[in-house]
Motif scaffolding. Structure first.
Motif, PDB file in Angstrom:
ATOM      1  N   SER A 325      15.864  17.465  -2.390  1.00 44.65           N
ATOM      2  CA  SER A 325      15.283  17.538  -3.733  1.00 44.65           C
ATOM      3  C   SER A 325      15.685  16.315  -4.564  1.00 44.65           C
ATOM      4  O   SER A 325      16.639  15.601  -4.237  1.00 44.65           O
ATOM      5  CB  SER A 325      15.726  18.825  -4.427  1.00 44.65           C
ATOM      6  N   GLY A 326      14.937  16.068  -5.625  1.00 46.21           N
ATOM      7  CA  GLY A 326      15.285  15.006  -6.579  1.00 46.21           C
ATOM      8  C   GLY A 326      15.121  13.594  -6.052  1.00 46.21           C
ATOM      9  O   GLY A 326      15.818  12.687  -6.483  1.00 46.21           O
ATOM     10  N   ILE A 327      14.196  13.374  -5.093  1.00 51.27           N
ATOM     11  CA  ILE A 327      13.968  12.023  -4.558  1.00 51.27           C
ATOM     12  C   ILE A 327      12.864  11.371  -5.399  1.00 51.27           C
ATOM     13  O   ILE A 327      11.694  11.767  -5.307  1.00 51.27           O
ATOM     14  CB  ILE A 327      13.513  12.053  -3.086  1.00 51.27           C
ATOM     15  N   VAL A 328      13.226  10.389  -6.205  1.00 53.58           N
ATOM     16  CA  VAL A 328      12.259   9.744  -7.098  1.00 53.58           C
ATOM     17  C   VAL A 328      12.318   8.230  -6.900  1.00 53.58           C
ATOM     18  O   VAL A 328      13.402   7.636  -6.949  1.00 53.58           O
ATOM     19  CB  VAL A 328      12.550  10.099  -8.576  1.00 53.58           C
ATOM     20  N   GLN A 329      11.163   7.629  -6.610  1.00 54.30           N
ATOM     21  CA  GLN A 329      11.068   6.174  -6.470  1.00 54.30           C
ATOM     22  C   GLN A 329       9.741   5.710  -7.062  1.00 54.30           C
ATOM     23  O   GLN A 329       8.803   6.498  -7.158  1.00 54.30           O
ATOM     24  CB  GLN A 329      11.117   5.746  -4.990  1.00 54.30           C
ATOM     25  N   CYS A 330       9.667   4.418  -7.426  1.00 61.50           N
ATOM     26  CA  CYS A 330       8.391   3.863  -7.880  1.00 61.50           C
ATOM     27  C   CYS A 330       7.537   3.472  -6.679  1.00 61.50           C
ATOM     28  O   CYS A 330       8.068   2.963  -5.682  1.00 61.50           O
ATOM     29  CB  CYS A 330       8.632   2.613  -8.731  1.00 61.50           C
ATOM     30  N   ALA A 331       6.233   3.721  -6.779  1.00 61.86           N
ATOM     31  CA  ALA A 331       5.300   3.291  -5.729  1.00 61.86           C
ATOM     32  C   ALA A 331       3.893   3.221  -6.310  1.00 61.86           C
ATOM     33  O   ALA A 331       3.606   3.842  -7.340  1.00 61.86           O
ATOM     34  CB  ALA A 331       5.339   4.257  -4.550  1.00 61.86           C
ATOM     35  N   PHE A 332       3.031   2.455  -5.617  1.00 61.74           N
ATOM     36  CA  PHE A 332       1.631   2.278  -6.030  1.00 61.74           C
ATOM     37  C   PHE A 332       0.803   3.359  -5.347  1.00 61.74           C
ATOM     38  O   PHE A 332       0.616   3.335  -4.125  1.00 61.74           O
ATOM     39  CB  PHE A 332       1.173   0.877  -5.615  1.00 61.74           C
ATOM     40  N   VAL A 333       0.329   4.330  -6.142  1.00 64.22           N
ATOM     41  CA  VAL A 333      -0.300   5.524  -5.564  1.00 64.22           C
ATOM     42  C   VAL A 333      -1.602   5.860  -6.298  1.00 64.22           C
ATOM     43  O   VAL A 333      -1.839   5.378  -7.413  1.00 64.22           O
ATOM     44  CB  VAL A 333       0.647   6.745  -5.681  1.00 64.22           C
ATOM     45  N   ALA A 334      -2.406   6.725  -5.683  1.00 61.16           N
ATOM     46  CA  ALA A 334      -3.553   7.305  -6.379  1.00 61.16           C
ATOM     47  C   ALA A 334      -2.988   8.073  -7.565  1.00 61.16           C
ATOM     48  O   ALA A 334      -2.027   8.838  -7.407  1.00 61.16           O
ATOM     49  CB  ALA A 334      -4.306   8.240  -5.444  1.00 61.16           C
ATOM     50  N   SER A 335      -3.557   7.854  -8.752  1.00 61.12           N
ATOM     51  CA  SER A 335      -2.826   8.270  -9.956  1.00 61.12           C
ATOM     52  C   SER A 335      -3.764   8.600 -11.108  1.00 61.12           C
ATOM     53  O   SER A 335      -4.877   8.069 -11.207  1.00 61.12           O
ATOM     54  CB  SER A 335      -1.916   7.089 -10.336  1.00 61.12           C
ATOM     55  N   GLN A 336      -3.278   9.485 -11.974  1.00 62.32           N
ATOM     56  CA  GLN A 336      -4.021   9.768 -13.212  1.00 62.32           C
ATOM     57  C   GLN A 336      -3.184   9.400 -14.431  1.00 62.32           C
ATOM     58  O   GLN A 336      -3.440   9.860 -15.539  1.00 62.32           O
ATOM     59  CB  GLN A 336      -4.404  11.245 -13.240  1.00 62.32           C
ATOM     60  N   VAL A 337      -2.136   8.592 -14.188  1.00 63.39           N
ATOM     61  CA  VAL A 337      -1.238   8.193 -15.263  1.00 63.39           C
ATOM     62  C   VAL A 337      -1.963   7.288 -16.275  1.00 63.39           C
ATOM     63  O   VAL A 337      -1.694   7.320 -17.473  1.00 63.39           O
ATOM     64  CB  VAL A 337       0.006   7.494 -14.658  1.00 63.39           C
ATOM     65  N   THR A 338      -2.905   6.460 -15.779  1.00 65.34           N
ATOM     66  CA  THR A 338      -3.766   5.652 -16.641  1.00 65.34           C
ATOM     67  C   THR A 338      -5.215   5.969 -16.240  1.00 65.34           C
ATOM     68  O   THR A 338      -5.439   6.823 -15.373  1.00 65.34           O
ATOM     69  CB  THR A 338      -3.526   4.139 -16.450  1.00 65.34           C
ATOM     70  N   GLU A 339      -6.161   5.250 -16.813  1.00 60.31           N
ATOM     71  CA  GLU A 339      -7.564   5.469 -16.441  1.00 60.31           C
ATOM     72  C   GLU A 339      -7.891   4.851 -15.075  1.00 60.31           C
ATOM     73  O   GLU A 339      -8.978   5.087 -14.520  1.00 60.31           O
ATOM     74  CB  GLU A 339      -8.508   4.921 -17.524  1.00 60.31           C
ATOM     75  N   LEU A 340      -6.964   4.061 -14.506  1.00 58.29           N
ATOM     76  CA  LEU A 340      -7.207   3.425 -13.208  1.00 58.29           C
ATOM     77  C   LEU A 340      -6.958   4.419 -12.065  1.00 58.29           C
ATOM     78  O   LEU A 340      -6.068   5.273 -12.169  1.00 58.29           O
ATOM     79  CB  LEU A 340      -6.271   2.220 -13.033  1.00 58.29           C
ATOM     80  N   PRO A 341      -7.707   4.275 -10.956  1.00 57.86           N
ATOM     81  CA  PRO A 341      -7.530   5.232  -9.851  1.00 57.86           C
ATOM     82  C   PRO A 341      -6.225   5.053  -9.077  1.00 57.86           C
ATOM     83  O   PRO A 341      -5.785   5.961  -8.371  1.00 57.86           O
ATOM     84  CB  PRO A 341      -8.732   4.954  -8.949  1.00 57.86           C
ATOM     85  N   PHE A 342      -5.611   3.860  -9.201  1.00 56.50           N
ATOM     86  CA  PHE A 342      -4.311   3.616  -8.543  1.00 56.50           C
ATOM     87  C   PHE A 342      -3.390   2.954  -9.556  1.00 56.50           C
ATOM     88  O   PHE A 342      -3.827   2.099 -10.354  1.00 56.50           O
ATOM     89  CB  PHE A 342      -4.468   2.690  -7.328  1.00 56.50           C
ATOM     90  N   PHE A 343      -2.120   3.294  -9.485  1.00 56.67           N
ATOM     91  CA  PHE A 343      -1.167   2.725 -10.428  1.00 56.67           C
ATOM     92  C   PHE A 343       0.233   2.982  -9.862  1.00 56.67           C
ATOM     93  O   PHE A 343       0.468   4.015  -9.233  1.00 56.67           O
ATOM     94  CB  PHE A 343      -1.315   3.415 -11.799  1.00 56.67           C
ATOM     95  N   ALA A 344       1.136   2.026 -10.077  1.00 60.64           N
ATOM     96  CA  ALA A 344       2.523   2.237  -9.634  1.00 60.64           C
ATOM     97  C   ALA A 344       3.323   2.869 -10.775  1.00 60.64           C
ATOM     98  O   ALA A 344       3.282   2.386 -11.905  1.00 60.64           O
ATOM     99  CB  ALA A 344       3.158   0.903  -9.232  1.00 60.64           C
ATOM    100  N   SER A 345       4.008   3.941 -10.428  1.00 62.29           N
ATOM    101  CA  SER A 345       4.929   4.545 -11.404  1.00 62.29           C
ATOM    102  C   SER A 345       5.920   5.396 -10.618  1.00 62.29           C
ATOM    103  O   SER A 345       5.877   5.433  -9.386  1.00 62.29           O
ATOM    104  CB  SER A 345       4.169   5.371 -12.443  1.00 62.29           C
ATOM    105  N   LYS A 346       6.787   6.085 -11.348  1.00 64.66           N
ATOM    106  CA  LYS A 346       7.787   6.914 -10.664  1.00 64.66           C
ATOM    107  C   LYS A 346       7.124   8.110 -10.008  1.00 64.66           C
ATOM    108  O   LYS A 346       6.282   8.769 -10.623  1.00 64.66           O
ATOM    109  CB  LYS A 346       8.835   7.397 -11.669  1.00 64.66           C
ATOM    110  N   VAL A 347       7.535   8.361  -8.772  1.00 62.89           N
ATOM    111  CA  VAL A 347       6.929   9.425  -7.971  1.00 62.89           C
ATOM    112  C   VAL A 347       8.046  10.286  -7.387  1.00 62.89           C
ATOM    113  O   VAL A 347       9.047   9.744  -6.926  1.00 62.89           O
ATOM    114  CB  VAL A 347       6.109   8.773  -6.818  1.00 62.89           C
ATOM    115  N   ARG A 348       7.863  11.602  -7.438  1.00 59.97           N
ATOM    116  CA  ARG A 348       8.843  12.474  -6.762  1.00 59.97           C
ATOM    117  C   ARG A 348       8.346  12.768  -5.352  1.00 59.97           C
ATOM    118  O   ARG A 348       7.214  13.225  -5.158  1.00 59.97           O
ATOM    119  CB  ARG A 348       9.048  13.788  -7.534  1.00 59.97           C
ATOM    120  N   LEU A 349       9.199  12.462  -4.367  1.00 54.21           N
ATOM    121  CA  LEU A 349       8.814  12.584  -2.957  1.00 54.21           C
ATOM    122  C   LEU A 349       9.323  13.900  -2.387  1.00 54.21           C
ATOM    123  O   LEU A 349      10.475  14.280  -2.609  1.00 54.21           O
ATOM    124  CB  LEU A 349       9.393  11.409  -2.163  1.00 54.21           C
TER     125      LEU A 349
END
Ligand SMILES: NC(=O)c1ccc[n+]([C@@H]2O[C@H](COP(=O)([O-])OP(=O)(O)OC[C@H]3O[C@@H](n4cnc5c(N)ncnc54)[C@H](O)[C@@H]3O)[C@@H](O)[C@H]2O)c1
Ligand SMILES: O=C(O)C[C@H](O)C(=O)O
Length: 391
Positions: A325-349
């Motif tokens: 549990s609690g594994i968090v890293q930044c990565a470029f993923v399919a995302s809804q964080v912005t209006e773009l379909p892909f964006f790098a941000s913190k992700v829980r794995l």
């Protein structure tokens, strides 16, 4: 008389019983949670030994004679199956070395279009748990990928001084397309860590290939931006006079120039910077790749720090798959964080890949301006990748 009765009982009662299929053994397979029979375990042991005895570019028998010597070997520890595509390259070789040292890895497949026999033979002599197998050329891509839990892709050409990452698109887009078609066919459920540049376009390419094949799972596709975080932690630690291992800088956006957006207002432990420090750090983090390309003066881009960063990210993925549990890293993923379909941000794995994508959090004015610039360039790079497949 008694001797005939004994022979009859042995031939028709005892012997058939002894050759019945063995009962399942409570030991686990490499795929966590999957039981193996004693027979499978025995074959598995033999194949582990074979892996070390046979030339690495040859297909291995799953059972049978060991050939040169009578080895005794313990069964493999449970672990994950990992493939590296582009394993003989500048990143691929140190990445293979470091993954061979990772105790979460039980099987390591090394694939490239050149030089895998030598790299595989070399790495396979390391006395760590993972069994190493080599695969050479496209005819062996399918075998390299079957059953993999994680596929790491550093295949493709690197930059030379004066080039942008986007200049690599022409060659690397086709390489990534072919490799992802192989993944869709042979290990559609694998987690994919994509390193090949330009990451801002190659990740959308991979997504489109998987969509076309009907295998796209946005939680399992990652553009590796870990090197930006590694650099940010290092440069911030230098400025603050701290140990880089104690620093955590979120880096969001993408992986090229202004799309690399370090959030210096969110550094942990909390700290403050002068305006001059912010300019210096942002510029150095955004141009860290170019700094290495220029220092290497035509012989390539970052390989050693990239292998380190790739292993840091791959290890996080594997720990997530294991259920930590609690594994968090930044990565470029399919995302809804912005209006773009892909964006790098913190992700829980987690067990299924990217289980949660965190919002950006509060940004200061400097970062808001940076975000707008990043999004503009990112939108074009993403579109370029998508239309490469849809055209
Ligand atoms: N994401 C990041 O942060 C980051 C960091 C550094 C480098 N990179 C990128 O990683 C890529 C590799 O860099 P490198 O320095 O290892 O380059 P390299 O030239 O040293 O190695 C690339 C390897 O890919 C292999 N390859 C080429 N076509 C292939 C194919 N169709 N299938 C399998 N393998 C193939 C080559 O044979 C070679 O061994 C480049 O695109 C580079 O820009 C990304
Ligand atoms: O800069 C490059 O071309 C390689 C890589 O993307 C990096 O950031 O080092």
């Amino acid at each position: 008389m008694y001797i005939y009765i004994y022979i009859y009982i042995y031939m028709y009662v005892v012997s058939p019983l002894a050759s019945e299929s063995p009962k399942p053994n409570p030991k686990f397979d490499n795929e966590i949670g999957k039981e193996k029979t004693m027979e499978q375990l025995a074959n598995h042991r033999i194949s582990r030994i074979s892996a070390h005895l046979q030339p690495p570019n040859l297909q291995m028998e799953e059972s049978g004679s060991l050939g040169r010597v009578n080895c005794r070997a313990k069964g493999a520890a449970p672990g994950f199956k990992v493939a590296i595509l582009g394993a003989a390259g500048g990143i691929g070789q140190p990445l293979a070395l470091l993954m061979k040292m990772n105790p979460l890895v039980s099987v390591l497949h090394l694939y490239d279009v050149v030089n895998t026999p030598g790299v595989t033979s070399d790495i396979s002599h390391m006395d760590t748990g993972a069994v190493v197998r080599g695969f050479l050329g496209q005819a062996q891509l399918e075998d390299a990928l079957i059953g993999m839990d994680l596929v790491i892709i550093p295949a493709g050409v690197p930059r030379k001084p004066g080039m942008t990452r986007d200049d690599l698109f022409k060659i690397n887009a086709g390489i990534v397309k072919t490799l992802c078609e192989g993944i869709a066919k042979s290990c559609p459920n694998a987690i994919v860590n994509l390193i090949s540049n330009p990451v801002n376009s190659t990740v959308p390419i991979a997504a489109e290939v998987f969509k076309k094949a009907g295998t796209f799972d946005p939680k399992r596709l990652f553009g590796v931006t870990m090197l930006d975080v590694v650099r940010a932690n290092t440069f911030v630690a230098e400025v603050l006079g701290l140990d880089p291992r104690d620093i955590d800088v979120p880096v969001v956006g993408g992986h090229a120039g202004v799309t690399i957006l370090p959030l210096l207002s969110q550094v942990k432990p909390p700290c403050s910077f002068t305006a001059q420090e912010i300019d210096y750090l942002t510029d150095r983090i955004q141009n860290g790749g170019t700094e290495v390309v220029e220092a290497k003066a035509g012989s390539g881009s970052a390989t050693l720090s990239m292998a380190y960063a790739a292993v840091k990210f791959a290890d996080a993925c594997l720990r997530g798959l294991r259920g930590d549990s609690g594994i968090v890293q930044c990565a470029f993923v399919a995302s809804q964080v912005t209006e773009l379909p892909f964006f790098a941000s913190k992700v829980r794995l987690g067990r299924t890949g990217a289980e949660e994508i965190y919002p950006l959090g509060p940004l200061n004015e400097y970062e808001r301006v940076g975000l707008e610039k990043a999004k503009k360039e990112l939108a074009a790079s993403i579109e370029k990748g998508v239309s490469f497949i849809r055209k």
